[in-house]
Design an enzyme around this catalytic site. Structure first.
Site, PDB file in Angstrom:
ATOM      1  CD1 TRP A 361       0.407  -0.504   2.958  1.00  0.00           C
ATOM      2  CD2 TRP A 361      -0.245   1.140   3.717  1.00  0.00           C
ATOM      3  NE1 TRP A 361       1.173  -0.313   4.217  1.00  0.00           N
ATOM      4  CE2 TRP A 361       0.244   1.132   4.948  1.00  0.00           C
ATOM      5  CE3 TRP A 361      -1.100   2.044   3.422  1.00  0.00           C
ATOM      6  CZ2 TRP A 361       1.128   1.801   5.620  1.00  0.00           C
ATOM      7  CZ3 TRP A 361      -0.839   3.456   4.108  1.00  0.00           C
ATOM      8  CH2 TRP A 361       0.206   3.567   5.508  1.00  0.00           C
ATOM      9  CG  ASP A 362       4.821   1.390   1.502  1.00  0.00           C
ATOM     10  OD1 ASP A 362       3.898   0.335   2.200  1.00  0.00           O
ATOM     11  OD2 ASP A 362       6.234   0.669   1.474  1.00  0.00           O
ATOM     12  CD  GLU A 488       3.103  -3.924   9.150  1.00  0.00           C
ATOM     13  OE1 GLU A 488       4.304  -4.078   9.145  1.00  0.00           O
ATOM     14  OE2 GLU A 488       3.226  -2.668   7.894  1.00  0.00           O
ATOM     15  CE  LYS A 592       6.859  -2.380  11.165  1.00  0.00           C
ATOM     16  NZ  LYS A 592       6.848  -3.183  10.634  1.00  0.00           N
ATOM     17  CD  GLN A 593       3.273   1.685  10.131  1.00  0.00           C
ATOM     18  OE1 GLN A 593       4.455   0.267   9.842  1.00  0.00           O
ATOM     19  NE2 GLN A 593       2.737   1.706   8.554  1.00  0.00           N
TER      20      GLN A 593
END
Length: 781
Positions: A361-362, A488, A592-593
């Protein structure tokens, strides 16, 4: 780690003046050349020493079984790994019978320069052999942006201080030996001898190898032609075997004399075409390149890039390192997608085999926004690739018991190949990310044909999944349970806010587009009842909010979880996923992000300014940035809520992710999304650019370290230029009809003859938020 002294700071080039063999794997990624179809890692011309040999064709992979300790229904059965195809870069050199090898003798000087305006990689070195013979070697390498199948090298050997006998071997080499795979799961699988020989040929100065993969049944052809210039008597011969085709050139050079070799390499592949057809394909490409010639290819490359930079350049005053980094980022993102042409854009582009060469998906969320406003043609192609894999996505949705399409978490050919379902299958947000990219592209370009022929189908099938996946509770609220959002470290959660808000946008866009194109909707079986159900689900979407804390929940009950023990986590235990079980990560408050923070950037209209500030503060202290995708989103929102110094530091992290190897894995390929994030942090962060309701909005502001930021964007056939200083911003049109935009929500009209200069609003001062211990981004000087 790449140190500050590795690359000289230059606004239009990346220059390496000291060859460090311990950093070869990283520099092979950083200096890589690609056009989105063909990719060459920056291995030395002579092939050795090397970190990771790499020649790639977008879409060429080998299939491998996915082993499971315990099988389960719906688990993907096969993985896919991008393979190292035939290497056409290699040009070996013998000097008086001694191999030119930088590990031996004396390297007197060595320089490599990546020319960002010319799209060329230059190398110059002077070397003295163990027996005391000196030579000067110069090479220039390109992967053509105008002739998609072509890569080329110009190679020169010069005698320095004595007569020398030289032998140059120009080769095509298949099935090179690769380094063994390390313990990091992000490193690609190293497949041994993936190419099975089908044909080899050598005649005069032309070489050809044709191979086929075993399991994926893809045929790969590589051909080369040469132009030789040298003093008489210069002779040549050629030969070929299954995995090597070689042209050998011999000459005797007096001091100052030069032997020059121009090598043209053509690549082609197919999963359907016959051997003769693929052979003819590369021979035709080679003939076309030969007619253009080396100088013509160089001229075409520079002209093509001049046009790109005229519509995409970003100027930064006050930080020369960031200026270099953003142009480096734009160049590599362009290389990743320029000529992909209905193929995926992998997470590493074609710079390395990290992540097995998969696309995530990046691309849709980070890479395509940049390309939408700088090189929109490539975005249409990338989204048509998404459309081409809809049959596999529909099959996957049906296998999972749902309607519509379920796009894969990671893939090369369109089928899901993530063996870990909580992070893969459950990450349904990829559907909404694709839809978001579709809506943005259509709004920015007004491409009616794409909207009718591709956008309708993509939006309808993605919306169908949400209506099937979610449900209404007894209060009428619509919930999407058991999914994994961008973070994630929080898998299989209920009502992930990012997923829900992006799905909401997807559902509305689908209902709107079938209203505009009822005939296309009817072809897909959409009736009024289905479209109304999409709108109903969107309007009643659940968005968890903790009233006590005054913040949005990343997902339902997230703020009730125990917080991660940050004080008890050592610096060497990051990234956490490599040192702690996912079970423990999933049940703690640790991020995580950027997840909710990313939602505030992409769906900012769903939050008040105060909510954004409180949310940012809360999640900042939980976010460890174990993903390269995080810093740019945090930069954008830090800038929006008033933390300009922090936003500037996050910009540095995104921009230097690969130039300084911040995650210690640049050896596996560049982080293309983080590179795109450099542009996002500057344009959406400090430029405050948003695209809402079909209109561009800007809320500019600069950190005190930057004196000026200027960028150019393409929108609806216009070329808009935005120039920001600490006190004002000027909007102007380089070309196109007048354009209405918004400045801090206030409408203004810009035309070629009437640029608009506006004041910059003052920001509300806020105390700087805190980060997990030891995880604050490095401060920029």
């Amino acid at each position: 780690m790449i140190t500050d002294s590795s690359y000289a700071v230059d606004p239009w080039a990346l220059r390496e003046t000291d060859l460090r063999l311990d950093l070869l794997p990283q520099s092979e990624s950083v200096f890589a050349l690609s056009n989105g179809h063909v990719g060459w890692r920056a291995n030395l011309d002579e092939g050795e020493p090397h970190g990771l040999p790499g020649s790639y064709l977008n879409g060429v992979y080998e299939r491998r079984p996915l082993p499971y300790a315990e099988a389960g229904y719906g688990y993907p059965e096969a993985g896919q790994t991008m393979i190292n195809v035939t290497n056409g870069k290699i040009i070996r050199l013998l000097v008086d019978d001694e191999p030119f090898d930088l590990r031996y003798g004396r390297l007197r000087s060595h320089e490599r320069v990546l020319d960002l305006r010319g799209g060329l990689l230059h190398r110059t070195c002077e070397w003295t052999s163990p027996s005391g013979i000196s030579v000067r070697v110069r090479s220039t390498r390109l992967v053509s942006l105008t002739q998609r199948a072509i890569a080329a090298v110009a190679y020169e050997v010069e005698a320095v201080d004595a007569q020398i006998r030289v032998v140059v071997q120009s080769e095509l080499v298949a099935n090179e030996q690769l380094p063994e795979r390390g313990g990091d799961p992000r490193v690609a699988e190293a497949l041994e001898s993936p190419l099975k020989p089908e044909e080899n040929a050598a005649a005069d100065k032309r070489l050809r190898l044709i191979h086929c993969t075993d399991a994926s049944c893809l045929r790969v052809a590589t051909a080369a032609d040469h132009l030789i210039t040298g003093p008489p008597p210069t002779r040549h011969s050629s030969e070929s075997t299954d995995d090597v085709a070689r042209l050998t050139v011999t000459s005797v050079l007096e001091p100052g004399q030069v032997l020059r070799l121009e090598k043209l390499v053509a690549y082609g592949w197919s999963g359907a075409r016959s051997l003769p057809a693929v052979r003819d394909q590369v021979e035709a490409a080679l003939a076309g390149a030969a007619s253009t010639g080396w100088n013509g290819l160089v001229d075409q490359q520079r002209a093509w890039l001049e046009d790109f930079w005229s519509r995409a350049d970003v100027e930064v005053e006050g930080d020369a390192e960031i200026q270099q980094a953003v142009r480096f980022a734009l160049f590599h993102v362009l290389q990743a997608g320029a000529r992909a042409e209905e193929r995926a854009i992998p997470a590493k582009g074609l710079t390395g085999s990290g992540y097995d060469g998969h696309s995530f998906w990046d691309t849709d969320t980070f890479v395509l926004p940049l390309l939408t406003y700088t090189f929109p043609e490539s975005v249409a192609e990338a989204l048509r690739w998404r459309q081409s894999i809809l049959p596999a996505a529909r099959d996957r949705a049906q296998q999972l018991g749902h309607e519509g399409a379920a796009f894969p978490w990671r893939t090369i050919d369109g089928s899901e190949c993530s063996a870990y379902w909580p992070a893969g299958t459950a990450a349904f947000h990829v559907n909404a990310d694709v839809a978001d990219a579709v809506v943005r592209y259509v709004a920015a370009t007004g491409d009616d044909e794409f909207e009718r022929e591709s956008a309708v189908e993509l939006l309808v099938e993605t919306a169908r999944l949400w209506r099937s996946l979610g449900h209404h509770d007894h209060h009428g609220r619509f919930h999407i349970d058991g999914v994994t959002g961008p973070d994630e470290y929080s898998a299989v959660a209920d009502d992930n806010v990012y997923t829900n808000l992006m799905a909401q946008s997807n559902l509305r866009a689908a209902a709107d587009i079938v209203e505009r194109h009822p005939e296309k909707g009817a072809e897909l079986g959409v009736d009024d009842e289905e479209a109304a159900a999409w709108r109903d689900a969107a309007e009643s979407m659940s968005v968890p909010y903790n009233k006590t804390l005054g913040v949005h929940e990343q997902s339902a009950d997230f703020t009730g979880h125990q917080e991660w023990d940050f004080q008890g986590t050592r610096p060497d235990q990051y990234p956490l996923m490599l040192h702690f079980p996912y079970f423990d990560l999933y049940r703690k408050q640790v991020v995580k992000q950027a997840d909710l923070v990313l939602a505030m950037y992409l769906r900012g209209e769903c939050f008040t300014e105060e909510q954004k500030a409180r949310n940012f503060d809360y999640y900042e202290r939980l976010t460890v940035r174990d993903s390269s995708l995080s810093a740019c989103a945090q930069a954008v929102m830090a800038a929006e809520v008033g933390h300009l110094r922090l936003a500037y530091d996050y910009l540095g992290e995104a921009a230097l992710m690969d130039l300084k190897d911040l995650e210690h894995n640049t050896r596996d390929g560049l982080h293309i999304a983080s590179l795109a994030g450099t542009w996002i942090a500057l344009v959406a962060g400090f430029g405050g650019m948003r695209h809402l309701d079909g209109r561009l909005e800007f809320s500019p502001k600069l950190p005190e370290k930057l004196a000026r930021l200027a960028f150019t964007m393409q929108v609806l056939g216009r070329r808009l230029r935005v120039e920001i200083t600490n006190r004002s911003v000027t909007y102007s049109l380089a070309e196109g009809a007048p354009l209405e935009i918004r400045h801090y929500g206030r409408p203004i009209t810009v035309s070629e003859k009437t640029p608009k200069t506006c004041d910059i609003d003052e920001l509300t001062a806020r105390p700087e938020p805190r980060q997990p211990p030891g995880r604050r981004p490095n401060r920029r000087a």
